[in-house]
Motif scaffolding. Sequence first.
Motif, mmCIF file in Angstrom:
data_model
loop_
_atom_site.group_PDB
_atom_site.id
_atom_site.type_symbol
_atom_site.label_atom_id
_atom_site.label_comp_id
_atom_site.label_asym_id
_atom_site.label_seq_id
_atom_site.Cartn_x
_atom_site.Cartn_y
_atom_site.Cartn_z
ATOM 1 N N GLN A 52 -36.183 65.382 103.977
ATOM 2 C CA GLN A 52 -36.860 65.575 102.698
ATOM 3 C C GLN A 52 -36.234 64.606 101.693
ATOM 4 O OE1 GLN A 52 -39.386 67.789 101.752
ATOM 5 N NE2 GLN A 52 -39.330 66.706 99.807
ATOM 6 N N VAL A 53 -37.068 63.902 100.925
ATOM 7 C CA VAL A 53 -36.587 62.933 99.949
ATOM 8 C C VAL A 53 -37.035 63.368 98.554
ATOM 9 C CG1 VAL A 53 -36.633 60.513 99.226
ATOM 10 C CG2 VAL A 53 -36.761 61.094 101.672
ATOM 11 N N SER A 54 -36.092 63.352 97.606
ATOM 12 C CA SER A 54 -36.391 63.703 96.219
ATOM 13 C C SER A 54 -35.579 62.791 95.302
ATOM 14 C CB SER A 54 -36.029 65.171 95.957
ATOM 15 O OG SER A 54 -36.283 65.508 94.611
ATOM 16 N N GLU A 55 -36.285 62.041 94.476
ATOM 17 C CA GLU A 55 -35.643 61.085 93.572
ATOM 18 C C GLU A 55 -36.180 61.286 92.162
ATOM 19 O OE1 GLU A 55 -36.349 57.080 94.909
ATOM 20 O OE2 GLU A 55 -35.981 57.594 97.004
ATOM 21 N N LEU A 56 -35.319 61.032 91.179
ATOM 22 C CA LEU A 56 -35.749 61.068 89.786
ATOM 23 C C LEU A 56 -34.993 59.991 89.022
ATOM 24 C CD1 LEU A 56 -37.444 62.504 87.582
ATOM 25 C CD2 LEU A 56 -35.443 63.960 87.168
ATOM 26 N N PHE A 57 -35.757 59.146 88.311
ATOM 27 C CA PHE A 57 -35.186 58.054 87.530
ATOM 28 C C PHE A 57 -35.605 58.190 86.080
ATOM 29 C CE2 PHE A 57 -35.007 56.628 91.834
ATOM 30 C CZ PHE A 57 -33.820 55.904 91.898
ATOM 31 N N THR A 58 -34.782 57.660 85.183
ATOM 32 C CA THR A 58 -35.029 57.806 83.747
ATOM 33 C C THR A 58 -36.337 57.178 83.306
ATOM 34 O OG1 THR A 58 -33.702 55.819 83.331
ATOM 35 C CG2 THR A 58 -32.602 57.963 83.068
ATOM 36 N N ASP A 59 -36.727 56.076 83.961
ATOM 37 C CA ASP A 59 -37.951 55.385 83.562
ATOM 38 C C ASP A 59 -38.389 54.436 84.682
ATOM 39 O OD1 ASP A 59 -36.233 53.126 83.340
ATOM 40 O OD2 ASP A 59 -35.993 53.440 81.195
ATOM 41 N N ARG A 60 -39.517 53.795 84.472
ATOM 42 C CA ARG A 60 -40.093 52.895 85.479
ATOM 43 C C ARG A 60 -39.161 51.715 85.759
ATOM 44 N NH1 ARG A 60 -43.711 53.217 89.535
ATOM 45 N NH2 ARG A 60 -44.729 54.774 88.250
ATOM 46 N N ALA A 61 -38.497 51.199 84.739
ATOM 47 C CA ALA A 61 -37.590 50.059 84.938
ATOM 48 C C ALA A 61 -36.437 50.431 85.862
ATOM 49 C CB ALA A 61 -37.068 49.550 83.593
ATOM 50 N N ALA A 62 -35.861 51.609 85.682
ATOM 51 C CA ALA A 62 -34.766 52.057 86.551
ATOM 52 C C ALA A 62 -35.260 52.256 87.980
ATOM 53 C CB ALA A 62 -34.152 53.346 86.006
ATOM 54 N N PHE A 63 -36.451 52.821 88.123
ATOM 55 C CA PHE A 63 -37.023 53.025 89.455
ATOM 56 C C PHE A 63 -37.283 51.688 90.144
ATOM 57 C CE2 PHE A 63 -40.759 53.489 92.232
ATOM 58 C CZ PHE A 63 -40.252 54.398 93.142
ATOM 59 N N GLU A 64 -37.856 50.737 89.415
ATOM 60 C CA GLU A 64 -38.141 49.419 89.993
ATOM 61 C C GLU A 64 -36.850 48.686 90.357
ATOM 62 O OE1 GLU A 64 -41.021 48.442 91.024
ATOM 63 O OE2 GLU A 64 -42.181 50.037 90.090
ATOM 64 N N ALA A 65 -35.821 48.827 89.529
ATOM 65 C CA ALA A 65 -34.529 48.209 89.853
ATOM 66 C C ALA A 65 -33.971 48.806 91.143
ATOM 67 C CB ALA A 65 -33.551 48.401 88.697
ATOM 68 N N HIS A 66 -34.136 50.108 91.312
ATOM 69 C CA HIS A 66 -33.707 50.761 92.556
ATOM 70 C C HIS A 66 -34.480 50.196 93.746
ATOM 71 C CE1 HIS A 66 -32.928 53.695 95.638
ATOM 72 N NE2 HIS A 66 -34.212 53.998 95.678
ATOM 73 N N GLN A 67 -35.783 50.074 93.603
ATOM 74 C CA GLN A 67 -36.601 49.547 94.692
ATOM 75 C C GLN A 67 -36.172 48.125 95.062
ATOM 76 O OE1 GLN A 67 -39.046 51.349 96.447
ATOM 77 N NE2 GLN A 67 -38.024 52.964 95.311
ATOM 78 N N THR A 68 -35.886 47.320 94.066
ATOM 79 C CA THR A 68 -35.457 45.943 94.304
ATOM 80 C C THR A 68 -34.116 45.908 95.030
ATOM 81 O OG1 THR A 68 -36.675 45.158 92.384
ATOM 82 C CG2 THR A 68 -34.881 43.756 93.180
ATOM 83 N N ARG A 69 -33.158 46.704 94.556
ATOM 84 C CA ARG A 69 -31.847 46.739 95.199
ATOM 85 C C ARG A 69 -31.971 47.226 96.635
ATOM 86 N NH1 ARG A 69 -28.347 49.878 97.354
ATOM 87 N NH2 ARG A 69 -29.395 51.773 96.695
ATOM 88 N N THR A 70 -32.726 48.278 96.827
ATOM 89 C CA THR A 70 -32.860 48.870 98.150
ATOM 90 C C THR A 70 -33.529 47.908 99.138
ATOM 91 O OG1 THR A 70 -32.962 51.077 97.198
ATOM 92 C CG2 THR A 70 -33.801 50.844 99.408
ATOM 93 N N ALA A 71 -34.520 47.160 98.678
ATOM 94 C CA ALA A 71 -35.239 46.235 99.570
ATOM 95 C C ALA A 71 -34.316 45.190 100.176
ATOM 96 C CB ALA A 71 -36.374 45.563 98.809
ATOM 97 N N ALA A 72 -33.231 44.866 99.482
ATOM 98 C CA ALA A 72 -32.294 43.844 99.965
ATOM 99 C C ALA A 72 -31.011 44.463 100.530
ATOM 100 C CB ALA A 72 -31.952 42.896 98.823
ATOM 101 N N SER A 73 -31.037 45.753 100.829
ATOM 102 C CA SER A 73 -29.808 46.469 101.204
ATOM 103 C C SER A 73 -29.645 46.626 102.718
ATOM 104 C CB SER A 73 -29.819 47.863 100.569
ATOM 105 O OG SER A 73 -30.782 48.689 101.211
ATOM 106 N N ASP A 74 -28.444 47.027 103.105
ATOM 107 C CA ASP A 74 -28.176 47.386 104.503
ATOM 108 C C ASP A 74 -29.092 48.528 104.929
ATOM 109 O OD1 ASP A 74 -26.202 45.458 104.744
ATOM 110 O OD2 ASP A 74 -24.571 46.866 104.285
ATOM 111 N N TRP A 75 -29.343 49.475 104.017
ATOM 112 C CA TRP A 75 -30.220 50.613 104.304
ATOM 113 C C TRP A 75 -31.611 50.127 104.727
ATOM 114 C CZ3 TRP A 75 -30.404 55.597 105.358
ATOM 115 C CH2 TRP A 75 -31.579 56.306 105.170
ATOM 116 N N ALA A 76 -32.161 49.162 104.015
ATOM 117 C CA ALA A 76 -33.497 48.640 104.349
ATOM 118 C C ALA A 76 -33.503 48.024 105.736
ATOM 119 C CB ALA A 76 -33.943 47.621 103.309
ATOM 120 N N ARG A 77 -32.469 47.264 106.045
ATOM 121 C CA ARG A 77 -32.401 46.644 107.378
ATOM 122 C C ARG A 77 -32.208 47.709 108.462
ATOM 123 N NH1 ARG A 77 -30.113 43.103 103.961
ATOM 124 N NH2 ARG A 77 -27.973 43.847 104.155
ATOM 125 N N LEU A 78 -31.363 48.686 108.179
ATOM 126 C CA LEU A 78 -31.061 49.731 109.156
ATOM 127 C C LEU A 78 -32.271 50.623 109.440
ATOM 128 C CD1 LEU A 78 -28.583 50.758 110.749
ATOM 129 C CD2 LEU A 78 -28.085 52.263 108.827
#
Length: 113
Positions: A52-78
């Motif tokens: 189950q996944v549940s996320e909450l971010f302060t605003d769209r900019a914070a969410f998009e920054a998370h998406q950008t970081r995650t896309a280039a992360s070890d997690w994304a590759r794994l």
Amino acid sequence: MRVALTGHLRCATRAEADRVRAGLDAHQRLTRAEPGCLRFDVTPTDDPLLWQVSELFTDRAAFEAHQTRTAASDWARLTAGITRDYKIIDIPITNRQIIGDKAKGDDQLTDPT
């Protein structure tokens, strides 16, 4: 507006589930430390191939920054190729009271009484 993501991470095999387990602690730790992350939980269910996944971010900019970081992360590759079944919604904060320490990003929403 807050941005919330809810849904499931669905593995097709035990090998995929092993990859999730191998990278999850670091992924959660890094995400929870991001500016604007108010909540980030990936929790196992009774099904060993489903989280189950549940996320909450302060605003769209914070969410998009998370998406950008995650896309280039070890997690994304794994976890590449593992099914994600998510719903993303904007949550208005009008007529609500914000409590907590905004400077640290740990403010929470509460209904005024």
